[in-house]
Design a protein around this motif. Structure first.
Motif, mmCIF file in Angstrom:
data_model
loop_
_atom_site.group_PDB
_atom_site.id
_atom_site.type_symbol
_atom_site.label_atom_id
_atom_site.label_comp_id
_atom_site.label_asym_id
_atom_site.label_seq_id
_atom_site.Cartn_x
_atom_site.Cartn_y
_atom_site.Cartn_z
ATOM 1 N N PRO A 1 -8.524 4.398 -8.857
ATOM 2 C CA PRO A 1 -7.854 5.684 -8.623
ATOM 3 C C PRO A 1 -7.800 6.044 -7.138
ATOM 4 N N ALA A 2 -8.846 5.702 -6.402
ATOM 5 C CA ALA A 2 -8.834 5.987 -4.962
ATOM 6 C C ALA A 2 -7.724 5.202 -4.270
ATOM 7 N N LEU A 3 -7.570 3.947 -4.642
ATOM 8 C CA LEU A 3 -6.493 3.141 -4.065
ATOM 9 C C LEU A 3 -5.131 3.702 -4.437
ATOM 10 N N PHE A 4 -4.996 4.094 -5.679
ATOM 11 C CA PHE A 4 -3.717 4.608 -6.140
ATOM 12 C C PHE A 4 -3.325 5.869 -5.376
ATOM 13 N N ILE A 5 -4.243 6.782 -5.260
ATOM 14 C CA ILE A 5 -3.959 8.029 -4.553
ATOM 15 C C ILE A 5 -3.691 7.759 -3.075
ATOM 16 N N ALA A 6 -4.447 6.843 -2.493
ATOM 17 C CA ALA A 6 -4.317 6.560 -1.066
ATOM 18 C C ALA A 6 -2.970 5.966 -0.697
ATOM 19 N N VAL A 7 -2.319 5.293 -1.634
ATOM 20 C CA VAL A 7 -1.088 4.588 -1.293
ATOM 21 C C VAL A 7 0.178 5.405 -1.554
ATOM 22 N N ILE A 8 0.080 6.481 -2.289
ATOM 23 C CA ILE A 8 1.265 7.287 -2.559
ATOM 24 C C ILE A 8 1.843 7.730 -1.214
ATOM 25 N N LEU A 9 2.985 7.239 -0.909
ATOM 26 C CA LEU A 9 3.628 7.528 0.374
ATOM 27 C C LEU A 9 5.000 8.151 0.118
ATOM 28 N N THR A 10 5.415 9.050 0.969
ATOM 29 C CA THR A 10 6.737 9.650 0.815
ATOM 30 C C THR A 10 7.771 8.799 1.539
ATOM 31 N N ALA A 11 9.025 8.894 1.094
ATOM 32 C CA ALA A 11 10.066 8.038 1.657
ATOM 33 C C ALA A 11 11.279 8.842 2.114
ATOM 34 N N CYS A 12 11.073 10.029 2.612
ATOM 35 C CA CYS A 12 12.183 10.891 3.033
ATOM 36 C C CYS A 12 12.827 10.378 4.317
ATOM 37 N N GLY A 13 14.113 10.135 4.277
ATOM 38 C CA GLY A 13 14.860 9.768 5.471
ATOM 39 C C GLY A 13 14.475 8.423 6.068
ATOM 40 N N GLU A 14 13.944 7.512 5.290
ATOM 41 C CA GLU A 14 13.509 6.233 5.826
ATOM 42 C C GLU A 14 14.565 5.162 5.604
ATOM 43 N N ASP A 15 14.422 4.068 6.341
ATOM 44 C CA ASP A 15 15.353 2.979 6.133
ATOM 45 C C ASP A 15 15.070 2.301 4.791
ATOM 46 N N THR A 16 16.039 1.568 4.319
ATOM 47 C CA THR A 16 15.967 0.965 3.000
ATOM 48 C C THR A 16 14.821 -0.026 2.880
ATOM 49 N N GLU A 17 14.601 -0.850 3.896
ATOM 50 C CA GLU A 17 13.536 -1.846 3.846
ATOM 51 C C GLU A 17 12.178 -1.164 3.685
ATOM 52 N N LEU A 18 11.935 -0.144 4.461
ATOM 53 C CA LEU A 18 10.667 0.573 4.386
ATOM 54 C C LEU A 18 10.534 1.297 3.047
ATOM 55 N N SER A 19 11.611 1.857 2.549
ATOM 56 C CA SER A 19 11.589 2.534 1.247
ATOM 57 C C SER A 19 11.264 1.551 0.129
ATOM 58 N N ARG A 20 11.880 0.381 0.175
ATOM 59 C CA ARG A 20 11.600 -0.647 -0.839
ATOM 60 C C ARG A 20 10.142 -1.081 -0.766
ATOM 61 N N PHE A 21 9.641 -1.251 0.447
ATOM 62 C CA PHE A 21 8.253 -1.666 0.627
ATOM 63 C C PHE A 21 7.300 -0.614 0.056
ATOM 64 N N ARG A 22 7.557 0.633 0.370
ATOM 65 C CA ARG A 22 6.692 1.707 -0.127
ATOM 66 C C ARG A 22 6.762 1.799 -1.651
ATOM 67 N N LYS A 23 7.924 1.578 -2.211
ATOM 68 C CA LYS A 23 8.076 1.564 -3.671
ATOM 69 C C LYS A 23 7.264 0.407 -4.256
ATOM 70 N N SER A 24 7.304 -0.745 -3.603
ATOM 71 C CA SER A 24 6.523 -1.898 -4.061
ATOM 72 C C SER A 24 5.027 -1.615 -3.988
ATOM 73 N N MET A 25 4.604 -0.938 -2.925
ATOM 74 C CA MET A 25 3.193 -0.572 -2.793
ATOM 75 C C MET A 25 2.792 0.397 -3.904
ATOM 76 N N ASP A 26 3.656 1.347 -4.184
ATOM 77 C CA ASP A 26 3.388 2.311 -5.248
ATOM 78 C C ASP A 26 3.300 1.593 -6.592
ATOM 79 N N ASP A 27 4.227 0.668 -6.839
ATOM 80 C CA ASP A 27 4.211 -0.110 -8.082
ATOM 81 C C ASP A 27 2.924 -0.934 -8.193
#
Length: 158
Positions: free
Chosen positions: A10-36
């Motif tokens: 749970p600590a890892l899960f909470i720590a990785v939740i990142l927002t993706a407002c106004g970001e480039d597509t590559e970074l957004s995809r990466f953050r989505k992958s991290m969240d997944d």
């Protein structure tokens, strides 16, 4: 081990939740992958924590969950990190390698008719090393510098 896992995931899960407002597509995809990745780790954690230790199938269920965990870590190592986080890819690879070794060792420790305490301890050490690398990655992704006595950071100047 299960209690330790229930705190880490749970600590890892909470720590990785990142927002993706106004970001480039590559970074957004990466953050989505991290969240997944973190979501999947949390799901596996829940499965491990719900294993009835008294059940005849407990070992099989645990090993199946660990196999899923290994697969998830291998998928994580295959992620293409964005250029600004490219320096973390080796840690992702190492975390996957340690998890694969941990899962293999857990299979060896529990797979035979006699429990092998030495092999289980070796598995636990590799398991911890895998998660330590994930925690370091998450710290850097959050813009934090991990504080760990075993970690040395070398800064490169241009």
């Amino acid at each position: 081990m299960i209690k330790k896992i229930s705190v880490i995931f749970p600590a890892l899960f909470i720590a990785v939740i990142l927002t993706a407002c106004g970001e480039d597509t590559e970074l957004s995809r990466f953050r989505k992958s991290m969240d997944d990745f973190c979501t999947r780790i949390s799901e596996i954690d829940d499965s491990i924590n719900h294993i009835d230790a008294q059940s005849d199938a407990a070992v099989t269920e645990l090993l199946d969950c660990l196999d899923d965990l290994d697969s998830t870590f291998q998928d994580f190592a295959q992620l293409d990190f964005p250029q600004e986080f490219d320096y973390l890819e080796n840690l992702a690879d190492e975390s996957s390698e340690y998890m694969t070794e941990a899962v293999k060792s857990y299979h060896d420790a529990y797979g035979s008719s006699n429990y092998d305490e030495y092999t289980a301890e070796y598995a636990k050490q590799n398991y911890s090393k895998a998660y330590k690398r994930i925690q370091i990655i998450i710290s850097f992704l959050h813009g934090e510098e991990p504080t760990d006595a075993d970690l040395s950071i070398e800064y490169q100047t241009e």
